[in-house]
Design a protein around this motif. Structure first.
Motif, PDB file in Angstrom:
ATOM      1  N   TYR A   1      -0.312   5.937   0.576  1.00  0.00           N
ATOM      2  CA  TYR A   1      -1.583   5.202   0.699  1.00  0.00           C
ATOM      3  C   TYR A   1      -2.214   5.417   2.072  1.00  0.00           C
ATOM      4  O   TYR A   1      -1.505   5.704   3.057  1.00  0.00           O
ATOM      5  CB  TYR A   1      -1.354   3.710   0.453  1.00  0.00           C
ATOM      6  CG  TYR A   1      -0.397   3.062   1.429  1.00  0.00           C
ATOM      7  CD1 TYR A   1      -0.872   2.457   2.608  1.00  0.00           C
ATOM      8  CD2 TYR A   1       0.980   3.044   1.191  1.00  0.00           C
ATOM      9  CE1 TYR A   1       0.006   1.861   3.507  1.00  0.00           C
ATOM     10  CE2 TYR A   1       1.862   2.452   2.081  1.00  0.00           C
ATOM     11  CZ  TYR A   1       1.369   1.866   3.234  1.00  0.00           C
ATOM     12  OH  TYR A   1       2.240   1.269   4.126  1.00  0.00           O
TER      13      TYR A   1
ATOM     14  N   ILE B   1     -11.045   0.269   0.619  1.00  0.00           N
ATOM     15  CA  ILE B   1     -10.666   1.589   1.117  1.00  0.00           C
ATOM     16  C   ILE B   1     -11.910   2.431   1.367  1.00  0.00           C
ATOM     17  O   ILE B   1     -12.682   2.708   0.437  1.00  0.00           O
ATOM     18  CB  ILE B   1      -9.734   2.309   0.117  1.00  0.00           C
ATOM     19  CG1 ILE B   1      -8.420   1.534  -0.029  1.00  0.00           C
ATOM     20  CG2 ILE B   1      -9.466   3.744   0.562  1.00  0.00           C
ATOM     21  CD1 ILE B   1      -7.481   2.110  -1.084  1.00  0.00           C
TER      22      ILE B   1
ATOM     23  N   CYS C   1      -1.591  -2.347   5.057  1.00  0.00           N
ATOM     24  CA  CYS C   1      -2.509  -1.585   4.202  1.00  0.00           C
ATOM     25  C   CYS C   1      -1.871  -1.116   2.896  1.00  0.00           C
ATOM     26  O   CYS C   1      -2.490  -0.380   2.120  1.00  0.00           O
ATOM     27  CB  CYS C   1      -3.050  -0.369   4.962  1.00  0.00           C
ATOM     28  SG  CYS C   1      -4.023  -0.796   6.429  1.00  0.00           S
TER      29      CYS C   1
ATOM     30  N   HIS D   1      -8.077   7.147   9.453  1.00  0.00           N
ATOM     31  CA  HIS D   1      -6.909   6.618   8.758  1.00  0.00           C
ATOM     32  C   HIS D   1      -5.780   7.649   8.769  1.00  0.00           C
ATOM     33  O   HIS D   1      -6.007   8.843   8.999  1.00  0.00           O
ATOM     34  CB  HIS D   1      -7.240   6.251   7.311  1.00  0.00           C
ATOM     35  CG  HIS D   1      -7.597   7.437   6.462  1.00  0.00           C
ATOM     36  ND1 HIS D   1      -8.851   8.018   6.488  1.00  0.00           N
ATOM     37  CD2 HIS D   1      -6.859   8.181   5.567  1.00  0.00           C
ATOM     38  CE1 HIS D   1      -8.885   9.052   5.655  1.00  0.00           C
ATOM     39  NE2 HIS D   1      -7.688   9.171   5.089  1.00  0.00           N
TER      40      HIS D   1
END
Length: 473
Positions: free
Chosen positions: A96, A133, A125, A139
């Protein structure tokens, strides 16, 4: 499934002793089982990896003659493959995106340490809703490590090891710039290259459960693992530069034979009875990864010196000569016009522990020396040596055959004519023709030096004696 091992160094420096031993063990395990050995360069650390380090690793492997069946592969050329698998894991919900800032992670770490907790990512997260998202923001991608259960594997060196999944956090598998991380790329490479056994240093043992969980997430076969203890210095501390040479190529530069280095490395953590000296064929026949010692091994330079000398004394000249030639060139010595090197090596190997020492021992037979060794000259090139040197020079000049027998007769005749002991002829003559106080028998020494060079050097010694007498008067 056939055996397939790999050596996967990071090109952030030279090939060090510990890495070379790991490579050797992996290579031997493959050879012993008629398997394949892969060389892989793990160069994803773009800031620290250098072309020079890659070259140093390849040079070290070639010098040790650790040939590979596949490779060298480079991780930087496999980024598309890593990206493909990362996307697959994200789509399957096994990885993720994480948007936590560096500041938040630093604060979290400080808080956990203050509470005497093991620092780890808290999974903030891990369960973000789709609407939260936004992949346009900075990220990383994290692997969704299992929360429950444990990882158990049988280490062929250390035995069964169990790590609870609660000890592991969701590690980053892709950085903010999209580049993959070590623990992830290793798994993909081992999976794609069908590696069956991973032999590596025990500093990697904490990575193994993380990597096994990624294998499981990909439904891929998990290799067997063997974590080899570190090598310590003579003082019991971790081997480092302060202990002397730790780069494999430094051992070449210092005059060691690759056969001796390999023999020494294989014994740093593995043994077969009391046997000390192993040919490569014997290593392949006898090596068993299950027999690697659990305890660290201590490096002992004196033992390596002894082993190197055994190889100098027993290897065929044809195997020594290529390595000796490298040192001769470094020393500016040509074998042209000199004696057959095949005659000298067996004689001088008895006295030399390294190729550098061997080069210095044979130097007088191939090139001129600038000055006599001070200690030898002081003792043997004195006024009393003048008469023996003059007479032996006359007898040597008259020889029509420069053979050991004829040379020996000339020296004996000189001692008899002057009614003095052989030492009073032989030692000044030895220093005169070699510049040093030690050499093989004088008949061989003179034969190898050659007639013209020997007579010229005796003249040089007589001039030295005359200058010395003049300075004293």
């Amino acid at each position: 499934m056939s055996v397939k091992t790999r050596f996967a160094p990071s090109p952030t420096g030279y090939l060090h002793v510990g890495g070379a031993r790991t490579a050797l063990y992996s290579w031997l395990h493959a050879k012993a089982n008629n398997g394949q050995f892969v060389l892989r360069i793990e160069d994803t650390d773009l800031e620290r990896s250098t072309p020079e380090a890659v070259e140093a690793i390849l040079d070290g492997m070639k010098w040790l003659n650790l040939d590979w069946n596949e490779g060298p592969y480079y991780q930087t050329k496999r980024f598309d493959r890593y990206k493909e698998v990362i996307n697959q894991l994200v789509e399957q919900g096994k990885a993720y995106p994480c948007f936590c800032s560096r500041e938040r992670l630093d604060d979290l770490r400080e808080e956990q340490m203050a509470n005497k907790e093991k620092p780890r990512y808290d999974g903030k997260c891990r369960h973000l809703a789709k609407e939260d998202i936004d992949l346009t923001k900075d990220h990383v991608i994290r692997f969704k490590n299992p929360k429950d259960g444990s990882v158990t594997f049988r280490d062929v060196v250390k035995g069964e090891i169990t790590i609870s999944n609660s000890e592991l956090d969701d590690l980053i598998i892709a950085r903010t710039d999209g580049s993959p991380t070590y623990n992830f790329t290793v798994v993909i490479d081992d999976m794609d290259m069908q590696i069956t056994q991973v032999i590596r240093g025990d500093d990697h043992i904490n990575n193994t459960p993380r990597q096994i969980n990624i294998f499981k997430a990909l439904d891929a076969p998990i290799p067997d693992y063997g974590h080899v203890p570190m090598i310590l210095g003579d003082d019991g501390k971790k081997l480092s530069k302060r202990h002397g040479a730790v780069s494999v190529m430094q051992y070449r530069d210092d005059g060691y034979l690759p056969q001796a280095v390999l023999n020494y490395l294989v014994r740093l953590g593995w043994s077969h009875g009391d046997q000390e000296i192993f040919s490569i064929d014997e290593m392949i026949e006898l090596f068993d990864v299950n027999d690697i010692n659990k305890a660290p091994s201590a490096f002992n330079t004196q033992k390596l010196n002894w082993l190197n000398q055994q190889y100098l004394k027993t290897l065929p000249v044809s195997e020594i000569l290529p390595h000796l030639q490298w040192h001769l060139e470094k020393a500016g010595i040509s074998l042209e016009g000199g004696p057959d090197i095949g005659e000298l090596i067996p004689e001088f190997a008895e006295r030399a522990q390294t190729l550098k020492e061997l080069v210095e021992s044979i130097r007088p037979y191939y090139s001129e020396f600038e000055e006599f060794e001070a200690k030898a000259a002081k003792k043997h090139l004195r006024g009393v040596a003048k008469e023996p040197l003059v007479l032996v020079k006359e007898k040597l000049s008259a020889l029509t055959e420069w053979s050991p027998e004829a040379l020996n007769n000339a020296i004996n005749a000189t001692a008899e004519q002057l009614e003095i002991g052989m030492g009073k002829v032989g030692m000044p003559l030895r220093v005169a023709v070699t510049g040093i106080g030690m050499s093989p028998s004088l008949d061989l020494t003179l034969k190898w030096v050659g007639k013209d060079r020997a007579l010229s050097r005796i003249n040089k010694a007589l001039e030295f004696i005359a200058e010395r007498e003049q300075a004293q008067n």
